[in-house]
Enzyme design. Structure first.
Site, PDB file in Angstrom:
ATOM      1  N   LYS A  83       0.877  -1.310  -0.086  1.00  0.00           N
ATOM      2  CA  LYS A  83       0.035  -0.030  -0.203  1.00  0.00           C
ATOM      3  C   LYS A  83       1.030   1.162   0.078  1.00  0.00           C
ATOM      4  O   LYS A  83       1.840   1.155   0.646  1.00  0.00           O
ATOM      5  CB  LYS A  83      -0.951   0.001   1.267  1.00  0.00           C
ATOM      6  CG  LYS A  83      -2.038   1.083   1.272  1.00  0.00           C
ATOM      7  CD  LYS A  83      -2.740   1.007   2.373  1.00  0.00           C
ATOM      8  CE  LYS A  83      -2.427   1.266   3.640  1.00  0.00           C
ATOM      9  NZ  LYS A  83      -3.332   1.278   4.572  1.00  0.00           N
ATOM     10  N   LYS A 143       0.610   5.698  -0.064  1.00  0.00           N
ATOM     11  CA  LYS A 143      -0.109   6.874   0.264  1.00  0.00           C
ATOM     12  C   LYS A 143       0.003   7.870  -0.762  1.00  0.00           C
ATOM     13  O   LYS A 143       1.096   8.150  -1.221  1.00  0.00           O
ATOM     14  CB  LYS A 143       0.133   7.451   1.578  1.00  0.00           C
ATOM     15  CG  LYS A 143      -0.081   6.710   2.752  1.00  0.00           C
ATOM     16  CD  LYS A 143       0.036   7.137   4.147  1.00  0.00           C
ATOM     17  CE  LYS A 143      -0.096   6.391   5.175  1.00  0.00           C
ATOM     18  NZ  LYS A 143      -1.356   5.939   5.615  1.00  0.00           N
ATOM     19  N   ASP A 146      -3.898   4.906  -0.531  1.00  0.00           N
ATOM     20  CA  ASP A 146      -4.632   5.478   0.528  1.00  0.00           C
ATOM     21  C   ASP A 146      -4.503   7.102   0.464  1.00  0.00           C
ATOM     22  O   ASP A 146      -3.643   7.693   0.281  1.00  0.00           O
ATOM     23  CB  ASP A 146      -3.801   4.968   1.626  1.00  0.00           C
ATOM     24  CG  ASP A 146      -4.463   5.578   3.069  1.00  0.00           C
ATOM     25  OD1 ASP A 146      -5.601   6.126   2.928  1.00  0.00           O
ATOM     26  OD2 ASP A 146      -4.072   5.229   4.142  1.00  0.00           O
ATOM     27  N   ASN A 187      -6.012   9.060   2.731  1.00  0.00           N
ATOM     28  CA  ASN A 187      -6.116   9.657   4.095  1.00  0.00           C
ATOM     29  C   ASN A 187      -6.985  10.746   4.103  1.00  0.00           C
ATOM     30  O   ASN A 187      -6.774  11.883   4.847  1.00  0.00           O
ATOM     31  CB  ASN A 187      -4.750  10.118   4.413  1.00  0.00           C
ATOM     32  CG  ASN A 187      -3.798   8.978   4.912  1.00  0.00           C
ATOM     33  OD1 ASN A 187      -3.044   8.587   4.270  1.00  0.00           O
ATOM     34  ND2 ASN A 187      -4.179   8.170   5.990  1.00  0.00           N
ATOM     35  N   GLU A 236      -8.495   3.564  -0.595  1.00  0.00           N
ATOM     36  CA  GLU A 236      -8.583   3.840   1.076  1.00  0.00           C
ATOM     37  C   GLU A 236      -8.870   5.274   1.140  1.00  0.00           C
ATOM     38  O   GLU A 236      -8.247   6.157   1.008  1.00  0.00           O
ATOM     39  CB  GLU A 236      -7.738   3.330   1.891  1.00  0.00           C
ATOM     40  CG  GLU A 236      -7.825   3.128   3.322  1.00  0.00           C
ATOM     41  CD  GLU A 236      -6.452   2.406   4.065  1.00  0.00           C
ATOM     42  OE1 GLU A 236      -6.464   2.889   5.198  1.00  0.00           O
ATOM     43  OE2 GLU A 236      -5.898   1.793   3.351  1.00  0.00           O
ATOM     44  N   GLU A 291     -10.268   2.674   9.538  1.00  0.00           N
ATOM     45  CA  GLU A 291      -9.451   3.083  10.841  1.00  0.00           C
ATOM     46  C   GLU A 291      -9.727   3.933  11.607  1.00  0.00           C
ATOM     47  O   GLU A 291      -9.134   4.167  12.733  1.00  0.00           O
ATOM     48  CB  GLU A 291      -8.093   3.238  10.025  1.00  0.00           C
ATOM     49  CG  GLU A 291      -8.011   4.708   9.434  1.00  0.00           C
ATOM     50  CD  GLU A 291      -6.392   4.827   8.514  1.00  0.00           C
ATOM     51  OE1 GLU A 291      -5.829   5.755   9.228  1.00  0.00           O
ATOM     52  OE2 GLU A 291      -6.221   4.228   7.521  1.00  0.00           O
ATOM     53  N   ASP A 301      -9.382  -0.258  13.236  1.00  0.00           N
ATOM     54  CA  ASP A 301      -8.171  -0.040  14.057  1.00  0.00           C
ATOM     55  C   ASP A 301      -8.533  -0.689  15.349  1.00  0.00           C
ATOM     56  O   ASP A 301      -9.660  -0.249  16.398  1.00  0.00           O
ATOM     57  CB  ASP A 301      -8.095   1.472  14.298  1.00  0.00           C
ATOM     58  CG  ASP A 301      -6.744   1.891  14.885  1.00  0.00           C
ATOM     59  OD1 ASP A 301      -5.580   2.347  14.356  1.00  0.00           O
ATOM     60  OD2 ASP A 301      -6.939   1.711  16.334  1.00  0.00           O
ATOM     61  N   HIS A 320      -5.577  -2.498  11.142  1.00  0.00           N
ATOM     62  CA  HIS A 320      -4.829  -1.297  10.887  1.00  0.00           C
ATOM     63  C   HIS A 320      -3.991  -1.172  11.762  1.00  0.00           C
ATOM     64  O   HIS A 320      -4.313  -1.043  13.253  1.00  0.00           O
ATOM     65  CB  HIS A 320      -5.926   0.030  11.006  1.00  0.00           C
ATOM     66  CG  HIS A 320      -5.208   1.281  10.641  1.00  0.00           C
ATOM     67  ND1 HIS A 320      -5.147   1.985  11.830  1.00  0.00           N
ATOM     68  CD2 HIS A 320      -4.557   2.003   9.916  1.00  0.00           C
ATOM     69  CE1 HIS A 320      -4.380   3.382  11.601  1.00  0.00           C
ATOM     70  NE2 HIS A 320      -4.083   3.193  10.159  1.00  0.00           N
ATOM     71  N   GLU A 371      -2.109  -5.496   8.250  1.00  0.00           N
ATOM     72  CA  GLU A 371      -1.201  -4.362   7.618  1.00  0.00           C
ATOM     73  C   GLU A 371      -0.012  -4.570   8.297  1.00  0.00           C
ATOM     74  O   GLU A 371       0.309  -4.584   9.769  1.00  0.00           O
ATOM     75  CB  GLU A 371      -1.851  -3.132   7.924  1.00  0.00           C
ATOM     76  CG  GLU A 371      -1.026  -2.018   7.459  1.00  0.00           C
ATOM     77  CD  GLU A 371      -1.846  -0.645   7.866  1.00  0.00           C
ATOM     78  OE1 GLU A 371      -1.317   0.199   7.023  1.00  0.00           O
ATOM     79  OE2 GLU A 371      -2.394  -0.445   9.093  1.00  0.00           O
TER      80      GLU A 371
END
Length: 359
Positions: free
Chosen positions: A164, A166, A195, A197, A221, A247, A270, A297, A317
């Protein structure tokens, strides 16, 4: 047999270095601020757990909350489900979320660890399962092309079959440049997830998501604000790439709201925010009921045990936030996480390192 009771709690704050700072589209986590928890019992076993506060600014209040709760649970039976019910009742008026949820989850995890140790079994066996290799992905940051391709190459050479990264760079072209560079390195050897975020508006997430569809991304994500379940549902409906989130769910009730809104294809609670092991078990039941593949997570040590008993387990993860203060008991090999038969959850402090990074 004498009833096992909690006799005390010790909490310590540490701020540990990271091999790679966790860079995201909305900020950078430069170090790993942790509160380490030792839950003492009359059974001559101590439960260990840690919580991650994201920013050093939250270390002191989280530490204080854990210590206050430690005084509250002293003398109580070592019964994690009863502790969970007690916490949910006590904090109903103020709200069982934020730092309160983080602190109670840390104690919940420590209680499960202690209970497994008292029964001399790994946590996974206490939960009714058994240790098995778990598919894992190597979780990277917003690393741009040079570092991103280096880390991807290293991950594939280490046996990972999923990675993964970001994204959420200034432009879509920047996102595509990084994704294509990583895909050129990994080829068909590894799936690639991305991801955001929470960095994008709903329209921009749709625009970028449509462009990413041609790149063969395994999931997108948190493309927009995590609490915008309707927005996630709209993005999901517009795209062909699966949407991942979870998460930032503070408790199983928030997960249920996201599921009811049809906000995601995959779920990633998470362990700390969902409510520790007790909260995870509830989340796992929701995932099973709705057929949602369930990934973890961070908190990789505890997550391995709870994922192994989750009917819809998907990916663990690999993001090592506590490695510098732990003995290395969890192993990654051939794209899988391997955890052994040591009693408890596999948390053992490296006390020399703990003393070095104490705050």
């Amino acid at each position: 047999m004498e009833e096992i009771r909690i006799t005390g709690l010790r909490a310590r704050a540490v701020n540990v270095p990271l091999q790679y700072p966790v860079k995201t589209a909305v900020g950078t986590v430069a170090t790993s601020p942790l509160v380490l928890i030792d839950l003492l019992t009359n059974a001559n076993v101590t439960g260990h757990a840690y919580v991650f506060t994201y920013t050093p600014l939250a270390l002191k209040p989280t530490l204080q909350m854990v210590e206050e709760l430690g005084a509250l649970v002293q003398g109580m039976p070592l019964s994690p489900h009863d502790l969970d019910r007690a916490f949910n009742g006590r904090f109903r008026l103020i709200g069982h979320t934020g730092i309160v949820r983080i602190a109670t989850a840390g104690i919940d995890m420590a209680a499960w660890d202690a209970k497994a140790k008292a029964h001399r079994v790994p946590l996974v066996e206490l939960l009714g399962g058994k240790a098995r290799p778990l598919p894992a992905y190597d979780s990277h940051s917003m690393d741009d092309v040079a570092l991103g391709t280096k880390r991807a190459r290293d991950a594939v050479e280490s046996g990972f079959r999923a990675i993964k990264t970001k994204i959420g760079y200034a432009t879509l072209d920047d996102d595509l440049k990084v994704v294509r560079a990583i895909k050129a390195v990994t080829g068909n050897a590894a799936d690639l997830m991305v991801d955001y975020n929470q960095a994008l508006s709903v329209p921009e997430a749709k625009r970028r998501g449509r462009a990413l569809a041609a790149e063969g991304i395994a999931w997108i994500e948190e493309p927009t604000l995590q609490q915008d379940y309707a927005g996630h549902a709209s993005i999901r409906e517009a795209l062909t790439t699966p949407i991942q989130m979870g998460e930032n769910w503070f408790g199983p009730d928030e997960m249920q709201k996201a599921v009811d809104a049809k906000a995601c294809d995959f779920a990633m609670p998470d362990l700390m925010k969902i409510g520790g092991v007790s909260g995870w078990l509830k989340a796992s039941a929701i995932a099973e009921q709705h057929g949602l593949p369930l990934s973890s997570h961070i908190f990789q040590e505890f997550s391995a045990h709870v994922l192994a008993v989750s009917p819809t387990a998907h990916f663990l993860e690999k993001m090592d936030m506590a490695g510098p203060v732990l003995e290395p008991l969890l192993r990654f090999r051939d794209g899988n996480a391997h955890f052994g038969d040591e009693p408890g959850a596999g948390i053992r402090w490296n006390e020399e390192a703990v003393s070095q990074f104490l705050v």
